[in-house]
Each structure stands twice: as C-alpha cells, then as structure tokens.
Motif scaffolding. Sequence first.
Motif, PDB file in Angstrom:
ATOM      1  N   ARG A 103      -6.083   4.601   5.560  1.00 17.96           N
ATOM      2  CA  ARG A 103      -5.163   5.709   5.840  1.00 17.96           C
ATOM      3  C   ARG A 103      -4.689   5.626   7.284  1.00 17.96           C
ATOM      4  O   ARG A 103      -5.266   4.900   8.098  1.00 17.96           O
ATOM      5  CB  ARG A 103      -5.803   7.059   5.558  1.00 17.96           C
ATOM      6  CG  ARG A 103      -7.045   7.353   6.327  1.00 17.96           C
ATOM      7  CD  ARG A 103      -7.913   8.345   5.566  1.00 17.96           C
ATOM      8  NE  ARG A 103      -9.212   8.446   6.184  1.00 17.96           N
ATOM      9  CZ  ARG A 103      -9.554   9.406   7.024  1.00 17.96           C
ATOM     10  NH1 ARG A 103      -8.689  10.333   7.344  1.00 17.96           N
ATOM     11  NH2 ARG A 103     -10.753   9.438   7.553  1.00 17.96           N
ATOM     12  N   HIS A 104      -3.645   6.382   7.551  1.00 15.82           N
ATOM     13  CA  HIS A 104      -3.111   6.409   8.917  1.00 15.82           C
ATOM     14  C   HIS A 104      -3.768   7.518   9.705  1.00 15.82           C
ATOM     15  O   HIS A 104      -4.126   8.550   9.146  1.00 15.82           O
ATOM     16  CB  HIS A 104      -1.593   6.627   8.894  1.00 15.82           C
ATOM     17  CG  HIS A 104      -0.839   5.452   8.340  1.00 15.82           C
ATOM     18  ND1 HIS A 104      -0.785   4.232   8.971  1.00 15.82           N
ATOM     19  CD2 HIS A 104      -0.155   5.310   7.185  1.00 15.82           C
ATOM     20  CE1 HIS A 104      -0.083   3.393   8.245  1.00 15.82           C
ATOM     21  NE2 HIS A 104       0.320   4.018   7.145  1.00 15.82           N
ATOM     22  N   ASP A 164       1.381   4.907   1.036  1.00 16.80           N
ATOM     23  CA  ASP A 164       0.817   5.848   1.995  1.00 16.80           C
ATOM     24  C   ASP A 164       0.891   7.235   1.384  1.00 16.80           C
ATOM     25  O   ASP A 164       1.983   7.719   1.097  1.00 16.80           O
ATOM     26  CB  ASP A 164       1.653   5.775   3.282  1.00 16.80           C
ATOM     27  CG  ASP A 164       1.089   6.654   4.365  1.00 16.80           C
ATOM     28  OD1 ASP A 164      -0.069   7.075   4.233  1.00 16.80           O
ATOM     29  OD2 ASP A 164       1.809   6.913   5.333  1.00 16.80           O
ATOM     30  N   PHE A 211      -5.047   1.630   9.545  1.00 16.00           N
ATOM     31  CA  PHE A 211      -4.805   1.703   8.097  1.00 16.00           C
ATOM     32  C   PHE A 211      -5.547   0.580   7.369  1.00 16.00           C
ATOM     33  O   PHE A 211      -6.171   0.797   6.331  1.00 16.00           O
ATOM     34  CB  PHE A 211      -3.296   1.608   7.839  1.00 16.00           C
ATOM     35  CG  PHE A 211      -2.937   1.812   6.396  1.00 16.00           C
ATOM     36  CD1 PHE A 211      -2.731   3.087   5.898  1.00 16.00           C
ATOM     37  CD2 PHE A 211      -2.829   0.734   5.533  1.00 16.00           C
ATOM     38  CE1 PHE A 211      -2.423   3.288   4.561  1.00 16.00           C
ATOM     39  CE2 PHE A 211      -2.520   0.925   4.192  1.00 16.00           C
ATOM     40  CZ  PHE A 211      -2.314   2.205   3.709  1.00 16.00           C
ATOM     41  N   HIS A 212      -5.489  -0.603   7.935  1.00 18.60           N
ATOM     42  CA  HIS A 212      -6.136  -1.761   7.312  1.00 18.60           C
ATOM     43  C   HIS A 212      -7.640  -1.522   7.132  1.00 18.60           C
ATOM     44  O   HIS A 212      -8.216  -1.873   6.110  1.00 18.60           O
ATOM     45  CB  HIS A 212      -5.892  -2.995   8.191  1.00 18.60           C
ATOM     46  CG  HIS A 212      -6.584  -4.229   7.708  1.00 18.60           C
ATOM     47  ND1 HIS A 212      -6.072  -5.004   6.699  1.00 18.60           N
ATOM     48  CD2 HIS A 212      -7.757  -4.794   8.083  1.00 18.60           C
ATOM     49  CE1 HIS A 212      -6.899  -6.012   6.470  1.00 18.60           C
ATOM     50  NE2 HIS A 212      -7.920  -5.910   7.305  1.00 18.60           N
ATOM     51  N   ASN A 216      -1.836   1.458  14.570  1.00 14.15           N
ATOM     52  CA  ASN A 216      -1.794   2.284  13.371  1.00 14.15           C
ATOM     53  C   ASN A 216      -2.030   1.408  12.124  1.00 14.15           C
ATOM     54  O   ASN A 216      -2.760   1.789  11.214  1.00 14.15           O
ATOM     55  CB  ASN A 216      -0.441   2.987  13.288  1.00 14.15           C
ATOM     56  CG  ASN A 216      -0.527   4.267  12.474  1.00 14.15           C
ATOM     57  OD1 ASN A 216      -1.589   4.603  11.948  1.00 14.15           O
ATOM     58  ND2 ASN A 216       0.577   4.963  12.349  1.00 14.15           N
ATOM     59  N   ASP A 217      -1.401   0.227  12.125  1.00 16.11           N
ATOM     60  CA  ASP A 217      -1.632  -0.707  11.000  1.00 16.11           C
ATOM     61  C   ASP A 217      -3.101  -1.138  10.964  1.00 16.11           C
ATOM     62  O   ASP A 217      -3.685  -1.285   9.897  1.00 16.11           O
ATOM     63  CB  ASP A 217      -0.740  -1.955  11.139  1.00 16.11           C
ATOM     64  CG  ASP A 217       0.729  -1.610  11.117  1.00 16.11           C
ATOM     65  OD1 ASP A 217       1.126  -0.777  10.283  1.00 16.11           O
ATOM     66  OD2 ASP A 217       1.482  -2.165  11.936  1.00 16.11           O
ATOM     67  N   HIS A 228       0.871  -1.182   0.000  1.00 20.57           N
ATOM     68  CA  HIS A 228       0.000   0.000   0.000  1.00 20.57           C
ATOM     69  C   HIS A 228       0.902   1.224   0.000  1.00 20.57           C
ATOM     70  O   HIS A 228       1.786   1.315   0.844  1.00 20.57           O
ATOM     71  CB  HIS A 228      -0.848   0.102   1.272  1.00 20.57           C
ATOM     72  CG  HIS A 228      -1.555  -1.151   1.636  1.00 20.57           C
ATOM     73  ND1 HIS A 228      -2.665  -1.582   0.973  1.00 20.57           N
ATOM     74  CD2 HIS A 228      -1.303  -2.062   2.612  1.00 20.57           C
ATOM     75  CE1 HIS A 228      -3.077  -2.709   1.526  1.00 20.57           C
ATOM     76  NE2 HIS A 228      -2.264  -3.029   2.511  1.00 20.57           N
ATOM     77  N   THR A 232       3.970   0.420   2.415  1.00 21.63           N
ATOM     78  CA  THR A 232       3.773  -0.596   3.448  1.00 21.63           C
ATOM     79  C   THR A 232       3.531  -1.934   2.762  1.00 21.63           C
ATOM     80  O   THR A 232       2.593  -2.065   1.970  1.00 21.63           O
ATOM     81  CB  THR A 232       2.570  -0.231   4.337  1.00 21.63           C
ATOM     82  OG1 THR A 232       2.818   1.053   4.921  1.00 21.63           O
ATOM     83  CG2 THR A 232       2.365  -1.248   5.440  1.00 21.63           C
TER      84      THR A 232
END
Length: 348
Positions: free
Chosen positions: A345-346, A293, A340-341, A336-337, A291, A301
């Motif tokens: 986005r973070h 970012d 994002f998942h 954070n992952d 992915h 990532t």
Amino acid sequence: MGRGRRRPDRRTSPGRLLHPDHHRPAGTAPRSRPVTEEPPAIRTRGLSKSFGEHQAVCGVDLTVRPGEVFAFLGPNGAGKSTTISMLCTLSRPTAGGATVAGADILTQPHRVRARIGVLFQHSALLPELSLARNLQLRARLHGLSRAQARHRTAHALRLVGLDDRRRDPVRTLSGGLRRRLDIARALLHGPRLLFLDEPTVGLDPPARAELWRHLRTLRTEEGITVFVTTHYLDEAEHCDRLAIIDHGRIAAEDRPDRLKAALGRATIRLRTSDDTKAARTLHEAHGLRPHADPGPDGTLTVPVADTASWLPRLCATLSDRGLQVHSAVATSPTLNDVFFHHTGRHIS
Ligand SMILES: Nc1ncnc2c1ncn2[C@@H]1O[C@H](COP(=O)(O)OP(=O)(O)OP(=O)(O)O)[C@@H](O)[C@H]1O
C-alpha cells in the motif's frame, strides 16, 4: 559509594563538551571516525512489544551506524513510537532486546538515558521564560554547574541557529523555532545519539526544511547520530539510511537510492474506465503484473522495463479492448513505490 569517589562517566561528565571533537576549531571538519571500528549506535535483536493480544512491534532487527541520520518510516499505527520508547528505555520489550549508544536497554537503562537525547511530539518548554533560561534550568537539572550550564546553553543555541533569540520569551517563537529549541534542550547533556519522534508534525514546509537543515548540521559538524521517525517520504529521502516499518515489522532497510534502485523497474500509473479489467488485460496480453491501488482515487500501477516503449503499447492494448485511458503517468521508482512494493500500500 560517596559522590566524591565515584568515577566520572566518560560520556556524561559535566567537564566534557558535546563530543570528542569539542576542542577542534569552529568551522573545521569533524574528526573522521572509521565506521567499521565503532560499535553500532543502535542494534536491536528480535525487539518486540505486545499490548495484550496486540503485537505492536514484532521481532525488529535493526542496525544504526554511528554518525548517520536514520529514518524510521511508517504510517500511523505502524509501531514507530512503541519502538522508540523501548529504545529510550521508557517501556520494556516483551521479547528481544537492544543496545543503544553502547548500553543494554534491559540491564543498563540509566546508561542509555545518560547517553541519548530524546525529542517527543510534546514540547516541555516554559513559555514565559527566555530561551536561554529554559535551557539553563534544564542543564542545572542534569547536574551541571552554573558556568557549565551557561556554556552548554550557548553552544546548543548556536547549533540550532537560535543564539540571536536567546533573551526572548519562548512564547514569542513560531512552531518551527520551538522545535529547534526542543532539539537544543535535548542536546544539553552531550548525547551522542538523538531520537526524534515525528519532529516536523504541524510545521509548514519552510519550517520543516529549516529543521532538517539543522539536523543534518548535527550530523556533519557534531557527529551526532540522529534517529528520526517520520511518515513524510521527502524527509526519509534525505536520510543516510531508512527502515520501513509496517504492522510492527521491518519491511526493508537500506539507503534510499539503493531501495529505489532495487525495484529495478519504472512504472506507469494508469487511470482507466475499468481498472480490474485493465489489469487482467495487461496481464494476458503482455504478462505484466499491474497492482490496483485501493481507494476511490485509486490508480493502476504497472511495473515495466522502460516507460518510453511501454506507454504507447499499454494504451494501444487497452484501447483495442474497448477500455478508455483517462490518464497515464510514467515515473521512475520513488520511495512511495518502494513503500508500496514492500507493504502492498501507499503511505498517506
Ligand atoms: N499503550 C498502548 N496500549 C495498547 N495499544 C497500544 C499502546 N501503544 C500503542 N498501541 C498500539 O500499537 C500500535 C503501534 O502504535 P505506535 O504508536 O507505536 O505507532 P506509530 O507508528 O508511532 O503511529 P503514529 O504515527 O500514529 O504515532 C498501534 O496499533 C497502537 O494502537
């Protein structure tokens, strides 16, 4: 019905202290309450709120169990405050509903309000008055006698570790201590459920840590359910369970460790000379799905089965295709992952 004939509300009667365990000796464990026998502290069904065309909260289904510290995690504008204000009966849903502390937010809003404590971002303390005076005035507004107000004030100040400052004017408190006093103020009428909207905004890390220590004490020693909104991942990490909200929708809900474990894969974060080409290369060569970012400091990532074997392979493949790897960081899944998942986005 005349005042004298009114049946006292079992949960809000001034004669009752903060919770059913109030007469247990100090320092002993709270009475254990089997989770399954108690109704949820909060249950929402399709809870929604629109402002004109804009859907701020979209069909939220959420269950918060009694006695847990529950985090509502989301970026700015995700719908956290709008959800909390509906649960506290300060605004009406445009669809769906909820029960909070055993009462319906639509048909029993007065009961909900009597059973919850609320802490919004703006403090309502009077700076020139002492800590104790501020709380006693508030307790009197709840209809408590002078003696009850004094008693509850002393108890609430002890709970947040401010009893030694009770005679000081509020203006002498630091930001962190004021927030703790706000919590004490929200506990005066003996709520079983405490809502806090971004309680640590503006506090430095030690003050944040200290405030959280007191919130956990409320759970462990008083059995109070804590529902807290935050956009700090480290705070959500230490809650019993959390829900991720994004664009008004619940993206995930579980214990932090389970949410991380569910990702099942470690990741390698790369900075390369050309992230778009690197992503394509890794997909073609290894079937991986990196992915990108977005943003100027973006990274690539790459989810992998294990970082130890994949890190050298990725670097070798990229190097063979003429791409430079500026940095490579191998990590196990973090919240954070997880964010994002589920959201793409973070969280900032
Ligand atoms: N009274 C209102 N009128 C119109 N739009 C609103 C209103 N209140 C909130 N919104 C919008 O609803 C969305 C959700 O806002 P909300 O304040 O609930 O988000 P939040 O997650 O609490 O964000 P923050 O952390 O910035 O407070 C946002 O797009 C916001 O602009």
